[in-house]
Design a protein around this motif. Structure first.
Motif, PDB file in Angstrom:
ATOM      1  N   ALA A  81       3.437  -4.682   1.948  1.00  0.00           N
ATOM      2  CA  ALA A  81       3.499  -3.534   1.038  1.00  0.00           C
ATOM      3  C   ALA A  81       4.554  -3.760  -0.041  1.00  0.00           C
ATOM      4  O   ALA A  81       4.393  -3.302  -1.182  1.00  0.00           O
ATOM      5  CB  ALA A  81       3.811  -2.264   1.824  1.00  0.00           C
ATOM      6  N   GLY A  82       5.620  -4.476   0.298  1.00  0.00           N
ATOM      7  CA  GLY A  82       6.674  -4.735  -0.672  1.00  0.00           C
ATOM      8  C   GLY A  82       6.283  -5.715  -1.752  1.00  0.00           C
ATOM      9  O   GLY A  82       6.783  -5.644  -2.877  1.00  0.00           O
ATOM     10  N   VAL A  83       5.360  -6.653  -1.441  1.00  0.00           N
ATOM     11  CA  VAL A  83       4.997  -7.686  -2.425  1.00  0.00           C
ATOM     12  C   VAL A  83       3.620  -7.467  -3.028  1.00  0.00           C
ATOM     13  O   VAL A  83       3.287  -8.098  -4.043  1.00  0.00           O
ATOM     14  CB  VAL A  83       5.028  -9.093  -1.773  1.00  0.00           C
ATOM     15  CG1 VAL A  83       6.418  -9.414  -1.267  1.00  0.00           C
ATOM     16  CG2 VAL A  83       4.007  -9.213  -0.640  1.00  0.00           C
ATOM     17  N   LEU A 108       9.845 -13.694  -1.043  1.00  0.00           N
ATOM     18  CA  LEU A 108       8.403 -13.915  -1.132  1.00  0.00           C
ATOM     19  C   LEU A 108       7.908 -13.859  -2.570  1.00  0.00           C
ATOM     20  O   LEU A 108       7.019 -14.631  -2.963  1.00  0.00           O
ATOM     21  CB  LEU A 108       7.665 -12.879  -0.289  1.00  0.00           C
ATOM     22  CG  LEU A 108       7.792 -13.007   1.229  1.00  0.00           C
ATOM     23  CD1 LEU A 108       7.142 -11.820   1.922  1.00  0.00           C
ATOM     24  CD2 LEU A 108       7.176 -14.313   1.721  1.00  0.00           C
ATOM     25  N   LYS A 109       8.489 -12.968  -3.351  1.00  0.00           N
ATOM     26  CA  LYS A 109       8.089 -12.869  -4.762  1.00  0.00           C
ATOM     27  C   LYS A 109       8.503 -14.098  -5.552  1.00  0.00           C
ATOM     28  O   LYS A 109       7.824 -14.501  -6.503  1.00  0.00           O
ATOM     29  CB  LYS A 109       8.705 -11.604  -5.380  1.00  0.00           C
ATOM     30  CG  LYS A 109       8.059 -10.310  -4.888  1.00  0.00           C
ATOM     31  CD  LYS A 109       8.680  -9.099  -5.565  1.00  0.00           C
ATOM     32  CE  LYS A 109       7.990  -7.812  -5.123  1.00  0.00           C
ATOM     33  NZ  LYS A 109       8.592  -6.604  -5.769  1.00  0.00           N
ATOM     34  N   LYS A 115      -0.155 -12.591  -8.663  1.00  0.00           N
ATOM     35  CA  LYS A 115      -0.784 -11.383  -8.160  1.00  0.00           C
ATOM     36  C   LYS A 115      -1.141 -11.538  -6.687  1.00  0.00           C
ATOM     37  O   LYS A 115      -1.723 -12.542  -6.284  1.00  0.00           O
ATOM     38  CB  LYS A 115      -2.039 -11.068  -8.977  1.00  0.00           C
ATOM     39  CG  LYS A 115      -2.680  -9.721  -8.654  1.00  0.00           C
ATOM     40  CD  LYS A 115      -3.864  -9.455  -9.579  1.00  0.00           C
ATOM     41  CE  LYS A 115      -4.497  -8.101  -9.269  1.00  0.00           C
ATOM     42  NZ  LYS A 115      -5.663  -7.835 -10.157  1.00  0.00           N
ATOM     43  N   ILE A 116      -0.775 -10.537  -5.887  1.00  0.00           N
ATOM     44  CA  ILE A 116      -1.036 -10.558  -4.452  1.00  0.00           C
ATOM     45  C   ILE A 116      -1.826  -9.307  -4.075  1.00  0.00           C
ATOM     46  O   ILE A 116      -1.309  -8.198  -4.158  1.00  0.00           O
ATOM     47  CB  ILE A 116       0.277 -10.603  -3.646  1.00  0.00           C
ATOM     48  CG1 ILE A 116       1.087 -11.844  -4.001  1.00  0.00           C
ATOM     49  CG2 ILE A 116      -0.010 -10.567  -2.142  1.00  0.00           C
ATOM     50  CD1 ILE A 116       2.476 -11.857  -3.411  1.00  0.00           C
ATOM     51  N   THR A 121      -3.380 -14.243   0.747  1.00  0.00           N
ATOM     52  CA  THR A 121      -2.760 -14.811  -0.454  1.00  0.00           C
ATOM     53  C   THR A 121      -1.298 -15.145  -0.239  1.00  0.00           C
ATOM     54  O   THR A 121      -0.802 -16.154  -0.738  1.00  0.00           O
ATOM     55  CB  THR A 121      -2.895 -13.827  -1.644  1.00  0.00           C
ATOM     56  OG1 THR A 121      -4.258 -13.467  -1.805  1.00  0.00           O
ATOM     57  CG2 THR A 121      -2.380 -14.461  -2.930  1.00  0.00           C
ATOM     58  N   ILE A 122      -0.590 -14.323   0.523  1.00  0.00           N
ATOM     59  CA  ILE A 122       0.838 -14.555   0.762  1.00  0.00           C
ATOM     60  C   ILE A 122       1.078 -15.161   2.139  1.00  0.00           C
ATOM     61  O   ILE A 122       2.110 -15.809   2.371  1.00  0.00           O
ATOM     62  CB  ILE A 122       1.637 -13.237   0.597  1.00  0.00           C
ATOM     63  CG1 ILE A 122       3.142 -13.529   0.569  1.00  0.00           C
ATOM     64  CG2 ILE A 122       1.278 -12.233   1.666  1.00  0.00           C
ATOM     65  CD1 ILE A 122       3.585 -14.379  -0.603  1.00  0.00           C
ATOM     66  N   LEU A 123       0.129 -14.985   3.070  1.00  0.00           N
ATOM     67  CA  LEU A 123       0.275 -15.600   4.389  1.00  0.00           C
ATOM     68  C   LEU A 123       0.293 -17.124   4.289  1.00  0.00           C
ATOM     69  O   LEU A 123       1.047 -17.800   4.996  1.00  0.00           O
ATOM     70  CB  LEU A 123      -0.870 -15.172   5.311  1.00  0.00           C
ATOM     71  CG  LEU A 123      -0.747 -13.813   6.004  1.00  0.00           C
ATOM     72  CD1 LEU A 123      -2.056 -13.453   6.707  1.00  0.00           C
ATOM     73  CD2 LEU A 123       0.398 -13.814   7.001  1.00  0.00           C
TER      74      LEU A 123
END
Length: 426
Positions: A81-83, A108-109, A115-116, A121-123
């Motif tokens: 939720a944060g990213v 992480l950013k 765009k996530i 995409t971030i995992l």
């Protein structure tokens, strides 16, 4: 293929992660291990996708995350939720954390500044935090033991560590903490002070408490690194180091104090954490009973408790939901640990008997870290960062020892089995 079926746009994330992997591989000068590390990266990404699909099929409302915090799950949905650039794939219980201000969210950013939308995409780039752990575990083991067989065994053990995988295949920072801690200690022992400082700063950024732990570990190698050289140079070195540490402490003190207060660390214990989080979770648990004792009992018993974590518990379901991570952590790992601790203690007895200074010093550092986590953190998950060190002792004991140390290790295996059996069924 698995990425395409799950989310086609995450292929761009995979290509970006591969590019970062190549850059990191060049920076750490691991050219000869490029293919092996690449296989490890893809293996972990594959496992992460499987875990994502497992969560998604079991808990559709969690969108592939581990579940609601405080119930079956942990912080992964909060970090997403944060990213996240959109709230499309954020579970309802994570909506309140959109744009949250957290050091790991910032990390992480920086790691993936695009765009996530989908969790995958971030995992995928987050897996970079564990893909080099087997490589550096092997290098550190070889540095300490000068035995390639022990190094290969440690590599294999950490590659399939249930504790590390259960807390790192999802969107958590435990893999990065383990990685930065591992390379920090490796570079410290190698006397590469600049690399150690970089590792320390990155660890401070990801999790400040673990950064403090690595900073404390420096004292175990003080005389082997900084004081190395002629005796006449020792005094100016000590004065310069104390001055530097004093300045760093002065600059970090307000930040450290605020961080410790935020975590409920008041005075010499975390009683507020014990009385709130632990008590509310399970007032009848062993961990609550231990940390409700007087300090002269709480410290040694807490240390022993964290040494042997996790303990066996038959728990396929949590709140009526199949809990994959709990099966890995509280069922699979404790069973494996019965065998691990057999060799763990066998190795310790052996290197103390032959007076192996390198392994003895490393063991003291490991025990200090466990002690600090058991008193300042009191969160079992935070032991994840020390698992590579644990496997070094296990691998050492597997290849080294005498008939006496083997007999003691076997006796401890039986004793631990009985303890686990009694705790679970009586």
């Amino acid at each position: 293929m698995f990425i395409t079926v799950t989310d086609f746009q995450s292929l761009y994330s995979y290509l970006y992660t591969f590019l970062l992997f190549v850059i990191i591989n060049k920076v750490i000068k691991a050219e000869i291990f490029f293919l092996r590390n690449l296989l490890v990266l893809n293996f972990f990404i594959f496992l992460s996708i499987l875990l994502y699909w497992g969560h998604y099929l079991i808990m559709p409302d969690s969108f592939g995350f581990s579940g609601m915090y405080g119930g079956i799950g942990t912080d992964d949905s909060r970090f997403f939720a944060g990213v996240a650039s959109s709230d499309v794939n954020i579970p309802w219980y994570g909506m309140g954390y959109i744009g949250m201000d957290h050091s790991f969210v910032k990390f992480l950013k920086i790691l993936y500044p695009f765009k996530i939308v989908h969790p995958l995409t971030i995992l995928i780039p987050n897996i970079l935090g564990i893909c080099f752990i087997p490589h550096f575990t092997s290098k550190l083991t070889n540095l300490l033991t000068k035995d390639i067989k022990i190094a290969k065994t440690a590599y294999t053990l950490v590659l399939f560590c249930p504790v590390l995988l259960s807390n790192s295949l999802i969107l958590m920072r435990d893999g990065w903490v383990a990685f930065f801690t591992l390379i920090g200690v490796y570079y410290l022992i190698k006397n590469k002070f600049l690399n150690f400082i970089i590792s320390l700063c990155l660890l401070f950024f990801v999790r400040p408490g673990s950064g403090l732990l690595l900073l404390c570990a420096f004292m175990f190698y003080f005389n082997k690194s900084y004081l190395k050289g002629a005796t006449i140079n020792i005094i100016p070195k000590v004065l310069f180091l104390l001055l530097g540490l004093g300045m760093v402490t002065f600059l970090l003190l307000p930040f450290i104090s605020e961080y410790l207060l935020e975590k409920g660390f008041e005075g010499l214990d975390r009683q507020s954490f014990v009385e709130s989080i632990i008590k509310e979770a399970d007032e009848g648990s062993i961990i609550y009973k231990i940390y409700s004792l007087p300090i002269y009992l709480k410290v040694p018993l807490g240390f022993i408790f964290f040494i042997f974590l996790p303990f066996f518990r038959v728990e396929f379901y949590t709140l009526g939901v199949l809990n994959i991570r709990s099966i890995m952590y509280t069922m699979l790992m404790p069973i494996l640990s019965l065998f691990y601790f057999k060799y763990f203690f066998k190795g310790i007895i052996h290197f103390f008997k032959i007076k192996n200074e390198d392994m003895t010093r490393f063991f003291y550092m490991f025990c200090f870290c466990i002690l600090m986590i058991s008193q300042v953190s009191i969160q079992p998950r935070h032991k994840t960062g020390l698992m590579p060190f644990f496997y070094i002792f296990v691998a050492y004991g597997y290849h080294k020892g005498t008939p006496i140390s083997k007999a003691i290790g076997s006796a401890l295996f039986v004793f631990l089995f009985l303890i686990q059996f009694v705790l679970e069924f009586f």
